[in-house]
Write a protein that holds these residues in place. Structure first.
Motif, PDB file in Angstrom:
ATOM      1  N   ARG A  62      40.028  25.519 -17.828  1.00  9.22           N
ATOM      2  CA  ARG A  62      38.953  24.715 -18.427  1.00  9.22           C
ATOM      3  C   ARG A  62      37.589  25.401 -18.255  1.00  9.22           C
ATOM      4  O   ARG A  62      36.679  25.196 -19.044  1.00  9.22           O
ATOM      5  CB  ARG A  62      38.934  23.322 -17.807  1.00  9.22           C
ATOM      6  N   LYS A  95      35.765  27.131 -21.143  1.00  9.30           N
ATOM      7  CA  LYS A  95      34.819  26.259 -21.880  1.00  9.30           C
ATOM      8  C   LYS A  95      34.964  26.141 -23.401  1.00  9.30           C
ATOM      9  O   LYS A  95      34.457  25.188 -23.993  1.00  9.30           O
ATOM     10  CB  LYS A  95      33.367  26.640 -21.562  1.00  9.30           C
ATOM     11  N   SER A 143      45.824  27.433 -18.517  1.00  7.17           N
ATOM     12  CA  SER A 143      46.192  26.223 -17.774  1.00  7.17           C
ATOM     13  C   SER A 143      46.324  25.090 -18.794  1.00  7.17           C
ATOM     14  O   SER A 143      45.863  25.207 -19.934  1.00  7.17           O
ATOM     15  CB  SER A 143      45.087  25.855 -16.785  1.00  7.17           C
ATOM     16  N   ARG A 144      46.911  24.011 -18.343  1.00  6.11           N
ATOM     17  CA  ARG A 144      47.000  22.873 -19.255  1.00  6.11           C
ATOM     18  C   ARG A 144      45.604  22.311 -19.539  1.00  6.11           C
ATOM     19  O   ARG A 144      45.353  21.789 -20.613  1.00  6.11           O
ATOM     20  CB  ARG A 144      47.906  21.803 -18.651  1.00  6.11           C
ATOM     21  N   GLN A 189      50.493  27.723 -22.350  1.00  8.33           N
ATOM     22  CA  GLN A 189      50.424  26.961 -21.081  1.00  8.33           C
ATOM     23  C   GLN A 189      51.408  27.469 -20.031  1.00  8.33           C
ATOM     24  O   GLN A 189      52.596  27.626 -20.277  1.00  8.33           O
ATOM     25  CB  GLN A 189      50.698  25.485 -21.336  1.00  8.33           C
ATOM     26  N   ILE A 190      50.850  27.668 -18.851  1.00  9.76           N
ATOM     27  CA  ILE A 190      51.653  28.107 -17.705  1.00  9.76           C
ATOM     28  C   ILE A 190      51.680  26.969 -16.689  1.00  9.76           C
ATOM     29  O   ILE A 190      50.653  26.349 -16.431  1.00  9.76           O
ATOM     30  CB  ILE A 190      51.029  29.380 -17.087  1.00  9.76           C
ATOM     31  N   THR A 205      54.954  22.143 -16.577  1.00 10.93           N
ATOM     32  CA  THR A 205      55.393  21.700 -17.898  1.00 10.93           C
ATOM     33  C   THR A 205      55.113  22.763 -18.961  1.00 10.93           C
ATOM     34  O   THR A 205      55.136  22.483 -20.151  1.00 10.93           O
ATOM     35  CB  THR A 205      54.700  20.366 -18.273  1.00 10.93           C
ATOM     36  N   GLY A 251      38.670  30.795 -14.144  1.00 11.48           N
ATOM     37  CA  GLY A 251      38.210  29.423 -14.380  1.00 11.48           C
ATOM     38  C   GLY A 251      39.335  28.420 -14.312  1.00 11.48           C
ATOM     39  O   GLY A 251      39.385  27.461 -15.075  1.00 11.48           O
ATOM     40  N   SER A 297      41.375  25.888 -11.579  1.00 14.99           N
ATOM     41  CA  SER A 297      41.141  25.327 -10.237  1.00 14.99           C
ATOM     42  C   SER A 297      42.306  25.579  -9.286  1.00 14.99           C
ATOM     43  O   SER A 297      42.109  25.693  -8.082  1.00 14.99           O
ATOM     44  CB  SER A 297      40.867  23.820 -10.339  1.00 14.99           C
ATOM     45  N   GLN A 326      50.424  21.711 -10.307  1.00 17.27           N
ATOM     46  CA  GLN A 326      51.269  21.855 -11.508  1.00 17.27           C
ATOM     47  C   GLN A 326      51.052  23.214 -12.175  1.00 17.27           C
ATOM     48  O   GLN A 326      51.941  23.729 -12.833  1.00 17.27           O
ATOM     49  CB  GLN A 326      50.958  20.736 -12.521  1.00 17.27           C
ATOM     50  N   HIS A 327      49.873  23.776 -12.023  1.00 16.79           N
ATOM     51  CA  HIS A 327      49.647  25.116 -12.581  1.00 16.79           C
ATOM     52  C   HIS A 327      50.306  26.166 -11.685  1.00 16.79           C
ATOM     53  O   HIS A 327      51.009  27.071 -12.159  1.00 16.79           O
ATOM     54  CB  HIS A 327      48.150  25.410 -12.730  1.00 16.79           C
ATOM     55  N   ASN A 382      36.560  32.362  -9.872  1.00  9.82           N
ATOM     56  CA  ASN A 382      36.124  30.967  -9.984  1.00  9.82           C
ATOM     57  C   ASN A 382      34.754  30.835  -9.352  1.00  9.82           C
ATOM     58  O   ASN A 382      34.475  31.458  -8.327  1.00  9.82           O
ATOM     59  CB  ASN A 382      37.136  30.048  -9.266  1.00  9.82           C
ATOM     60  N   LEU A 419      32.860  33.546 -14.505  1.00  3.98           N
ATOM     61  CA  LEU A 419      33.839  34.393 -15.210  1.00  3.98           C
ATOM     62  C   LEU A 419      33.217  35.133 -16.381  1.00  3.98           C
ATOM     63  O   LEU A 419      33.662  36.228 -16.743  1.00  3.98           O
ATOM     64  CB  LEU A 419      35.066  33.565 -15.640  1.00  3.98           C
TER      65      LEU A 419
HETATM   66  P1  FAD Z   1      40.020  22.235 -13.878  1.00  2.00           P
HETATM   67  O1  FAD Z   1      40.823  21.627 -12.802  1.00  2.00           O
HETATM   68  O2  FAD Z   1      39.001  21.412 -14.545  1.00  2.00           O
HETATM   69  O3  FAD Z   1      39.357  23.551 -13.275  1.00  2.00           O
HETATM   70  C1  FAD Z   1      38.432  24.324 -13.950  1.00  2.00           C
HETATM   71  C2  FAD Z   1      37.925  25.352 -12.945  1.00  2.00           C
HETATM   72  O4  FAD Z   1      37.072  26.249 -13.601  1.00  2.00           O
HETATM   73  C3  FAD Z   1      37.158  24.764 -11.778  1.00  2.00           C
HETATM   74  O5  FAD Z   1      37.756  25.188 -10.556  1.00  2.00           O
HETATM   75  C4  FAD Z   1      35.753  25.332 -11.941  1.00  2.00           C
HETATM   76  O6  FAD Z   1      35.138  25.636 -10.695  1.00  2.00           O
HETATM   77  C5  FAD Z   1      36.031  26.597 -12.710  1.00  2.00           C
HETATM   78  N1  FAD Z   1      34.921  27.067 -13.531  1.00  2.00           N
HETATM   79  C6  FAD Z   1      34.129  26.341 -14.391  1.00  2.00           C
HETATM   80  N2  FAD Z   1      33.265  27.150 -15.012  1.00  2.00           N
HETATM   81  C7  FAD Z   1      33.469  28.398 -14.536  1.00  2.00           C
HETATM   82  C8  FAD Z   1      32.874  29.658 -14.797  1.00  2.00           C
HETATM   83  N3  FAD Z   1      31.900  29.803 -15.707  1.00  2.00           N
HETATM   84  N4  FAD Z   1      33.332  30.731 -14.113  1.00  2.00           N
HETATM   85  C9  FAD Z   1      34.294  30.600 -13.200  1.00  2.00           C
HETATM   86  N5  FAD Z   1      34.921  29.440 -12.910  1.00  2.00           N
HETATM   87  C10 FAD Z   1      34.500  28.341 -13.587  1.00  2.00           C
HETATM   88  N6  FAD Z   1      48.480  22.038 -15.491  1.00  2.00           N
HETATM   89  C11 FAD Z   1      48.832  23.298 -15.801  1.00  2.00           C
HETATM   90  O7  FAD Z   1      48.026  24.231 -15.767  1.00  2.00           O
HETATM   91  N7  FAD Z   1      50.127  23.574 -16.199  1.00  2.00           N
HETATM   92  C12 FAD Z   1      51.084  22.632 -16.259  1.00  2.00           C
HETATM   93  O8  FAD Z   1      52.217  22.935 -16.638  1.00  2.00           O
HETATM   94  C13 FAD Z   1      50.720  21.280 -15.912  1.00  2.00           C
HETATM   95  N8  FAD Z   1      51.660  20.299 -15.926  1.00  2.00           N
HETATM   96  C14 FAD Z   1      51.281  19.039 -15.530  1.00  2.00           C
HETATM   97  C15 FAD Z   1      52.255  18.041 -15.458  1.00  2.00           C
HETATM   98  C16 FAD Z   1      51.903  16.776 -15.029  1.00  2.00           C
HETATM   99  C17 FAD Z   1      52.967  15.719 -14.943  1.00  2.00           C
HETATM  100  C18 FAD Z   1      50.569  16.500 -14.670  1.00  2.00           C
HETATM  101  C19 FAD Z   1      50.174  15.143 -14.174  1.00  2.00           C
HETATM  102  C20 FAD Z   1      49.596  17.472 -14.732  1.00  2.00           C
HETATM  103  C21 FAD Z   1      49.933  18.752 -15.180  1.00  2.00           C
HETATM  104  N9  FAD Z   1      48.985  19.770 -15.256  1.00  2.00           N
HETATM  105  C22 FAD Z   1      49.374  21.032 -15.551  1.00  2.00           C
HETATM  106  C23 FAD Z   1      47.528  19.495 -15.127  1.00  2.00           C
HETATM  107  C24 FAD Z   1      46.973  19.862 -13.774  1.00  2.00           C
HETATM  108  O9  FAD Z   1      47.129  18.780 -12.883  1.00  2.00           O
HETATM  109  C25 FAD Z   1      45.479  20.190 -13.887  1.00  2.00           C
HETATM  110  O10 FAD Z   1      44.808  19.089 -14.469  1.00  2.00           O
HETATM  111  C26 FAD Z   1      45.165  21.422 -14.715  1.00  2.00           C
HETATM  112  O11 FAD Z   1      45.956  22.506 -14.266  1.00  2.00           O
HETATM  113  C27 FAD Z   1      43.704  21.768 -14.572  1.00  2.00           C
HETATM  114  O12 FAD Z   1      43.373  22.850 -15.393  1.00  2.00           O
HETATM  115  P2  FAD Z   1      42.168  23.795 -15.004  1.00  2.00           P
HETATM  116  O13 FAD Z   1      42.383  24.369 -13.659  1.00  2.00           O
HETATM  117  O14 FAD Z   1      41.975  24.713 -16.134  1.00  2.00           O
HETATM  118  O15 FAD Z   1      40.926  22.790 -15.040  1.00  2.00           O
END
Ligand code: FAD
Length: 325
Positions: free
Chosen positions: A213, A216, A238-239, A252-253, A256, A269, A271, A275-276, A290, A309
């Motif tokens: 995420r 962006k 990521s999801r 998606q990695i 799921t 970027g 977290s 699940q990831h 990050n 990033l």
């Molecule tokens: P966030 O948790 O929002 O993290 C974003 C990160 O980016 C933060 O750590 C932030 O500090 C960082 N960041 C922001 N801006 C910058 C920048 N400019 N430079 C550097 N860092 C920055 N998730 C998966 O990935 N894969 C799955 O298969 C999966 N299956 C799921 C199954 C179930 C049943 C459930 C409930 C959830 C599942 N999820 C899965 C979702 C998972 O729980 C998280 O919500 C998801 O992985 C979060 O994605 P993220 O890390 O990209 O986003």
């Protein structure tokens, strides 16, 4: 004592995928003085014979049938069933891929075989074959054995090293045909529409550059793609990034999504939600970028870069270009 080990080759666009060679390597570990038999489904399988032999196959079964060129569950089920009836193997191995994940449980249920799926290693302990697989989203591993019957296992890509190429090896071949009646196919593929991809298969990539995420936007993936291009890597996500619409769900990695085991995983970027992590924690080297020093991804990273990033990734690309290109 020698065993009959049957490997179902996994082909994409007619080309045998790496996981097949990894399954053959696993088969050679357990075959003793028996035979490693590889079944190749679909037309033009002959072109694969030499390479399969060089990497450890003893005997190759060719099922040259156009109905098997595109994956259809019922057609593959019928073909696998036929091959198993002919070969009567002691052990069956195949990739833990989209095809393997779909057909293997059906076949196991049909023949009443036990099935150990998603194995990351297979070993002989005395006379017993031990299968290792991850549990609890990759937080632990279990070792399993079969108590009786035909042993059936799917192999997670990128975990078992292939054997060294041995061009002196050869294999016998046999063409067999299975009758796949149209009325046995409950679904058929009428058209395959391909998405544009970098051409590197995420599940088998040696290097993955992954965005979360924090990327962006869709455009935010561009610097990641540039880094991937320099490294010859696949791009993953990521999801969080997929749900936000920044990229396709095919990337998606995770629990799921796809499970990857590259030599190098660069998480940008992301977290590091459990699940990831379930989909990438077996990567050999993990680099996390990050801006939050407390992001959980740093707990599993071998190298962590705390920073933005959008500054770090272009800098990495620039420096790597100097040494790689
Ligand atoms: P966030 O948790 O929002 O993290 C974003 C990160 O980016 C933060 O750590 C932030 O500090 C960082 N960041 C922001 N801006 C910058 C920048 N400019 N430079 C550097 N860092 C920055 N998730 C998966 O990935 N894969 C799955 O298969 C999966 N299956 C799921 C199954 C179930 C049943 C459930 C409930 C959830 C599942 N999820 C899965 C979702 C998972 O729980 C998280 O919500 C998801 O992985 C979060 O994605 P993220 O890390 O990209 O986003």
């Amino acid at each position: 004592m020698g065993k009959k080990v049957l490997v179902f080759a996994d082909r994409r666009d007619g080309v045998v995928r790496q996981v097949t060679y990894e399954s053959i390597a696993a088969a050679r570990l357990i075959v003793g003085d028996g035979k490693v038999i590889v079944a190749v489904l679909g037309t033009d399988g002959k072109k694969e014979v030499e390479s399969l032999a060089h990497y450890g196959a003893d005997h190759i079964l060719l099922l040259e049938d156009g109905q098997l060129d595109t994956y259809i569950t019922d057609a593959y089920f019928l073909a696998w069933q036929y091959v198993i009836d002919q070969v009567k193997p002691d052990v069956i191995l195949t990739g833990h891929t989209t095809i393997g994940k779909d057909v293997a449980p059906r076949i196991a249920a049909h023949f009443d075989f036990g099935l150990i799926s998603d194995c990351t290693s297979i070993n002989m302990v005395g006379e017993e074959i031990t299968y290792t697989r991850p549990i609890y989203a990759g937080k632990a591993f279990v070792k399993k054995t079969f108590v009786s019957g035909t042993q059936f296992s799917t192999i997670r890509p990128n975990n078992i090293p292939t054997l060294d190429l041995d061009t002196s090896r050869s294999a016998t071949t046999e063409e067999i045909s299975v009758e796949i009646k149209k009325d046995r196919l409950r679904t058929i593929v009428t058209q395959v529409v391909k998405k544009a991809t970098s051409g590197i298969d995420l599940s088998e990539a040696r290097i993955v550059v992954s965005g979360g995420r924090g990327v962006k936007s869709t455009e935010g993936f561009q610097p990641l793609q540039e880094l991937a291009d320099v490294l010859g890597a696949a791009v993953g996500a990521s999801r969080g990034a997929c749900d936000a619409g920044y990229c396709d769900y095919a990337l998606q990695i995770g629990q799921t999504g796809k499970v990857v085991t590259p030599d190098l995983y660069i998480a940008c970027g992301i977290s590091g939600a459990i699940q990831h992590v379930a989909g990438m924690s077996s990567s050999k080297v993990i680099v996390a970028i990050n801006k939050d020093p407390d992001a959980p991804i740093f707990q599993i990273a071998d190298y962590g870069i705390v920073g933005d990033l959008f500054e770090v990734v272009p800098l990495l690309t620039k420096e790597l270009k100097k040494v790689i290109q």
